[in-house]
Design a protein around this motif. Structure first.
Motif, short mmCIF file in Angstrom:
data_model
loop_
_atom_site.label_atom_id
_atom_site.label_comp_id
_atom_site.label_asym_id
_atom_site.label_seq_id
_atom_site.Cartn_x
_atom_site.Cartn_y
_atom_site.Cartn_z
N TYR A 193 0.85 -1.19 0.00
CA TYR A 193 0.00 0.00 0.00
C TYR A 193 0.88 1.25 0.00
O TYR A 193 1.96 1.26 0.61
N ARG A 194 0.40 2.27 -0.64
CA ARG A 194 1.14 3.54 -0.69
C ARG A 194 0.15 4.68 -0.49
O ARG A 194 -0.97 4.65 -0.98
N GLY A 195 0.57 5.71 0.27
CA GLY A 195 -0.30 6.85 0.49
C GLY A 195 0.32 7.88 1.39
O GLY A 195 1.56 7.97 1.49
N THR A 196 -0.51 8.67 2.04
CA THR A 196 -0.05 9.69 2.98
C THR A 196 -0.85 9.57 4.27
O THR A 196 -2.04 9.23 4.25
N THR A 197 -0.19 9.87 5.37
CA THR A 197 -0.86 9.87 6.67
C THR A 197 -0.65 11.22 7.33
O THR A 197 0.30 11.93 7.04
N ASP A 198 -1.55 11.57 8.22
CA ASP A 198 -1.51 12.86 8.91
C ASP A 198 -1.17 12.62 10.38
O ASP A 198 -1.87 11.90 11.08
N ILE A 199 -0.06 13.22 10.84
CA ILE A 199 0.40 12.98 12.21
C ILE A 199 -0.64 13.44 13.23
O ILE A 199 -0.91 12.73 14.21
N GLY A 200 -1.23 14.60 13.02
CA GLY A 200 -2.22 15.11 13.96
C GLY A 200 -3.44 14.22 14.05
O GLY A 200 -3.95 13.95 15.15
N ARG A 201 -3.89 13.75 12.92
CA ARG A 201 -5.05 12.86 12.91
C ARG A 201 -4.73 11.54 13.62
O ARG A 201 -5.54 11.01 14.38
N ALA A 202 -3.53 11.01 13.37
CA ALA A 202 -3.12 9.77 14.03
C ALA A 202 -3.05 9.96 15.54
O ALA A 202 -3.44 9.07 16.31
N ALA A 203 -2.56 11.12 15.97
CA ALA A 203 -2.44 11.38 17.41
C ALA A 203 -3.79 11.39 18.10
O ALA A 203 -3.93 10.92 19.24
N ARG A 204 -4.81 11.89 17.42
CA ARG A 204 -6.14 11.99 18.02
C ARG A 204 -6.79 10.63 18.24
O ARG A 204 -7.63 10.48 19.13
N VAL A 205 -6.42 9.64 17.44
CA VAL A 205 -7.06 8.33 17.55
C VAL A 205 -6.09 7.23 17.97
O VAL A 205 -6.46 6.06 18.00
N ALA A 206 -4.87 7.60 18.32
CA ALA A 206 -3.85 6.62 18.68
C ALA A 206 -4.17 5.94 20.00
O ALA A 206 -4.95 6.44 20.82
N SER A 207 -3.54 4.82 20.25
CA SER A 207 -3.71 4.09 21.49
C SER A 207 -3.06 4.84 22.64
O SER A 207 -2.16 5.67 22.45
N THR A 208 -3.51 4.53 23.85
CA THR A 208 -2.90 5.12 25.04
C THR A 208 -1.44 4.74 25.08
O THR A 208 -1.06 3.60 24.85
N GLY A 209 -0.58 5.70 25.40
CA GLY A 209 0.84 5.45 25.44
C GLY A 209 1.55 5.91 24.19
O GLY A 209 2.72 6.23 24.22
N VAL A 210 0.83 5.94 23.08
CA VAL A 210 1.38 6.42 21.82
C VAL A 210 0.85 7.81 21.50
O VAL A 210 1.49 8.59 20.81
N ARG A 211 -0.30 8.13 22.08
CA ARG A 211 -0.96 9.39 21.79
C ARG A 211 -0.09 10.60 22.17
O ARG A 211 -0.01 11.58 21.42
N GLY A 212 0.58 10.53 23.33
CA GLY A 212 1.40 11.66 23.78
C GLY A 212 2.54 11.98 22.84
O GLY A 212 2.69 13.14 22.41
#
Length: 303
Positions: A193-212
């Protein structure tokens, strides 16, 4: 779809230019060398028959990884400056359920041919990075602890390797992705797979411990959109994830000596590759005791 076989010993081409973080391993190296659309794909997991978009597959990759338990890990972080390419390579194991990992990093010789730095051991935990044998006058039996929620890049590049779980959690922020095709990777058939990801969006839905750490990176990076390539097997497990980060001076905090021209004024790029294999392998990680943590001043690892 096009099928390509990639062997275990074959290094994939990575496009990268330069990049680092102050006090981090990449900073020392650079100082030395001075729109896709989503495609629908079938869920190939046993018992999985429904179809879902490439974006949906990637969004749940971190959950699949945690359920897989543990694996062995290889990491590569590459940069280039002044025509010289440098890389930091690591290997180890990671317990995704406990969110604990251990890596052994190898730094290359510097541009002047000086001896290689001794291997650095890193322990990865929720919100923390522990480093041993870092050099810079730190006793070899002491660990340096870094709060990854307090680093401008969230430790995506600072430590010389992207935390494997964080690398996959970044895929929760995918906005656009497409299925490139099927390939052979380390003896397994994977979907590329190839694409783009958004760091801010990932942070909002990330698991506890990774969100910070991701929240810190979302604030520190000028370029929140990160291009990636991800390779998932038939169970939906990530087998390889490659990110291409654009690191600004605000995020890196790295100050290049004066008089080196335009390179000092521009953002730089870092290519980070995480490879996961041998799922279920034992990953024993014991965090250091408070008495074993160095509390003095920490400088560059090559000083």
């Amino acid at each position: 779809m096009e099928f390509q076989q990639r062997g275990l010993g074959v290094r994939r081409r990575v496009r990268a230019v330069a990049g680092v973080v102050a006090g981090g391993l990449l900073a020392a190296l650079l100082a030395a060398v001075s729109g896709c659309s989503s495609e629908t794909v079938a869920d190939e997991r046993p018992g999985g028959a429904r179809e879902e978009t490439a974006v949906a597959v990637l969004h749940r990759a971190a959950d699949v990884l945690v359920r897989s338990g543990s694996s062995r890990v290889r990491t590569t972080m590459e940069t280039a400056t002044g025509g010289t390419r440098v890389s930091i390579r690591g290997s180890g194991a990671y317990d995704f359920e406990k969110r604990l990992g251990r890596l052994r990093l190898l730094l290359p010789r510097d541009a002047m041919g000086a001896a290689e730095h001794a291997p650095i051991t890193e322990l990865l935990a929720s919100g923390a990075l522990f480093m041993r044998n870092r050099g810079a006058g730190i006793p070899s039996d002491k660990w340096v602890r870094v709060d990854t929620t307090d680093i401008p890049d969230g430790n995506l590049v600072t430590g010389g390797a992207t935390d494997p779980l964080t690398a996959v959690e970044l895929l929760r922020g995918v906005r656009k992705a497409s299925l490139v095709g099927e390939e052979g990777l380390d003896g397994a058939l994977v979907r590329h797979y190839r694409g783009t990801t958004d760091i801010g969006r990932a942070a909002r839905v990330a698991s506890t411990g990774v969100r910070g750490p991701l929240a810190a990176a979302a604030k520190g990076f000028d370029e929140a959109t990160v291009p990636f390539d991800a390779y998932l097997d038939g169970f939906g497990r990530p087998r390889e994830v490659r990110h291409r980060f654009t690191v600004s001076r605000r995020a890196s905090g790295w100050e290049e000596p004066r008089g080196r021209g335009a390179m000092a004024r521009h953002a730089v790029e870092v290519a980070s590759t995480t490879e996961l294999y041998d799922f279920g392998a034992l990953a024993v990680v014991e965090l250091p005791k408070p008495a074993d943590i160095y509390t003095g001043k920490v400088g560059s690892p090559q000083k």
